[in-house]
Design a protein around this motif. Structure first.
Motif, PDB file in Angstrom:
ATOM      1  N   ASP A 277       0.837  -1.204   0.000  1.00 22.16           N
ATOM      2  CA  ASP A 277       0.000   0.000   0.000  1.00 22.16           C
ATOM      3  C   ASP A 277       0.870   1.252   0.000  1.00 22.16           C
ATOM      4  OD1 ASP A 277      -2.540  -1.435   0.375  1.00 22.16           O
ATOM      5  OD2 ASP A 277      -1.722  -1.891   2.362  1.00 22.16           O
TER       6      ASP A 277
ATOM      7  N   THR B  13      -1.669   1.648  -8.777  1.00 24.08           N
ATOM      8  CA  THR B  13      -2.648   2.454  -8.046  1.00 24.08           C
ATOM      9  C   THR B  13      -2.849   1.965  -6.615  1.00 24.08           C
ATOM     10  OG1 THR B  13      -4.416   1.140  -9.029  1.00 24.08           O
ATOM     11  CG2 THR B  13      -3.839   3.216 -10.137  1.00 24.08           C
TER      12      THR B  13
ATOM     13  N   ARG C 105      -0.400   4.138  -2.102  1.00 20.95           N
ATOM     14  CA  ARG C 105      -1.022   5.381  -1.649  1.00 20.95           C
ATOM     15  C   ARG C 105      -0.038   6.310  -0.949  1.00 20.95           C
ATOM     16  NH1 ARG C 105      -4.598   1.619   1.040  1.00 20.95           N
ATOM     17  NH2 ARG C 105      -4.150   2.761   2.933  1.00 20.95           N
TER      18      ARG C 105
ATOM     19  N   SER D  72      -0.997   6.069  -7.554  1.00 19.43           N
ATOM     20  CA  SER D  72      -2.283   6.746  -7.408  1.00 19.43           C
ATOM     21  C   SER D  72      -2.145   8.260  -7.539  1.00 19.43           C
ATOM     22  CB  SER D  72      -2.867   6.402  -6.036  1.00 19.43           C
ATOM     23  OG  SER D  72      -3.975   7.202  -5.758  1.00 19.43           O
TER      24      SER D  72
ATOM     25  N   LYS E 216      -3.810  10.224  -5.842  1.00 24.36           N
ATOM     26  CA  LYS E 216      -3.972  10.741  -4.492  1.00 24.36           C
ATOM     27  C   LYS E 216      -2.818  10.333  -3.576  1.00 24.36           C
ATOM     28  CE  LYS E 216      -8.958  10.727  -4.897  1.00 24.36           C
ATOM     29  NZ  LYS E 216     -10.216  10.191  -4.412  1.00 24.36           N
ATOM     30  N   LEU E 217      -1.725   9.942  -4.170  1.00 23.47           N
ATOM     31  CA  LEU E 217      -0.566   9.477  -3.417  1.00 23.47           C
ATOM     32  C   LEU E 217      -0.008  10.567  -2.501  1.00 23.47           C
ATOM     33  CD1 LEU E 217       2.293   7.325  -4.479  1.00 23.47           C
ATOM     34  CD2 LEU E 217       2.893   9.684  -4.090  1.00 23.47           C
TER      35      LEU E 217
END
Length: 197
Positions: free
Chosen positions: A77, A122, A125, A161, A163-164
């Motif tokens: 993740d 993706t 994060r 991602s 939104k990382l």
């Protein structure tokens, strides 16, 4: 979160190894699962092979030579990279990690129409870079334009991602850093990573 903690330094007694230990302890104290990938200890070969390069546009791309590490990246993740900056760049073994692992079928797929690539990581994060430089802050930032940060944030993170969460913590002027300065940096790393949610 499941965090892949990657260490790229040849010396097990290095300050980078201390940073990796501190990061691991802080992440685990916060309840995260940490998968330590020590590239040197695992004898990672950074060289992109002739077969890998020739097959770069094959569908599917053959990642069998690095499947174990690729699977670990795809299961994560978050990525926490620990490395020194040498010559204002990544150590060769870390650059080879990106060359071989951030490859088609792992980090991206080729757009069927040609040209652009489609990001595939993706699942990632969070991307933190914990690094040291032998140069002072002003030289890295003002004269060189902080090339490692630019590469990580503008290129590597783009495979992940949108939104990382990206963060880079650097200890500058490492070769002249006192024990007090090094301990203060380790505490900064600890605080940053214990706050990861």
């Amino acid at each position: 979160m499941r965090i892949l903690l990657l260490l790229a330094h040849p010396l097990p007694e290095s300050f980078a190894a201390s940073v990796a230990r501190t990061a691991r302890e802080a992440l685990e104290a916060s309840g995260h699962i940490v998968d330590l990938l020590d590239l040197y200890a695992e004898d990672f070969d950074p060289r992109l092979s002739e077969a890998e390069r020739r097959g770069y546009f094959d569908v599917p791309y053959d990642t069998s030579a690095v499947a174990g590490i690729a699977d670990r990246v795809k299961a994560a993740d978050g990525l926490v990279l620990v490395f020194p900056q040498w010559w204002f760049n990544f150590p060769a073994i870390l650059k080879g990690f990106f060359d071989r692992i951030f490859a088609p079928g792992v980090a991206f797929t080729h757009d069927a129409a040609g040209g652009r690539i489609v990001p595939e990581l993706t699942n990632i994060r969070l991307l933190y870079a914990l690094t040291t430089t032998g140069s002072p802050w002003w030289l890295v930032h003002l004269y060189m334009g902080n090339p490692v940060r630019r590469l990580l944030k503008r290129r590597i993170a783009n495979f992940c991602s949108k939104k990382l969460v990206f963060r880079m913590l650097s200890l500058h002027d490492m070769d002249r850093a006192t024990e007090v300065k090094r301990k203060a940096h380790l505490e900064r790393v600890r605080k940053a990573l214990i706050a990861v949610v």
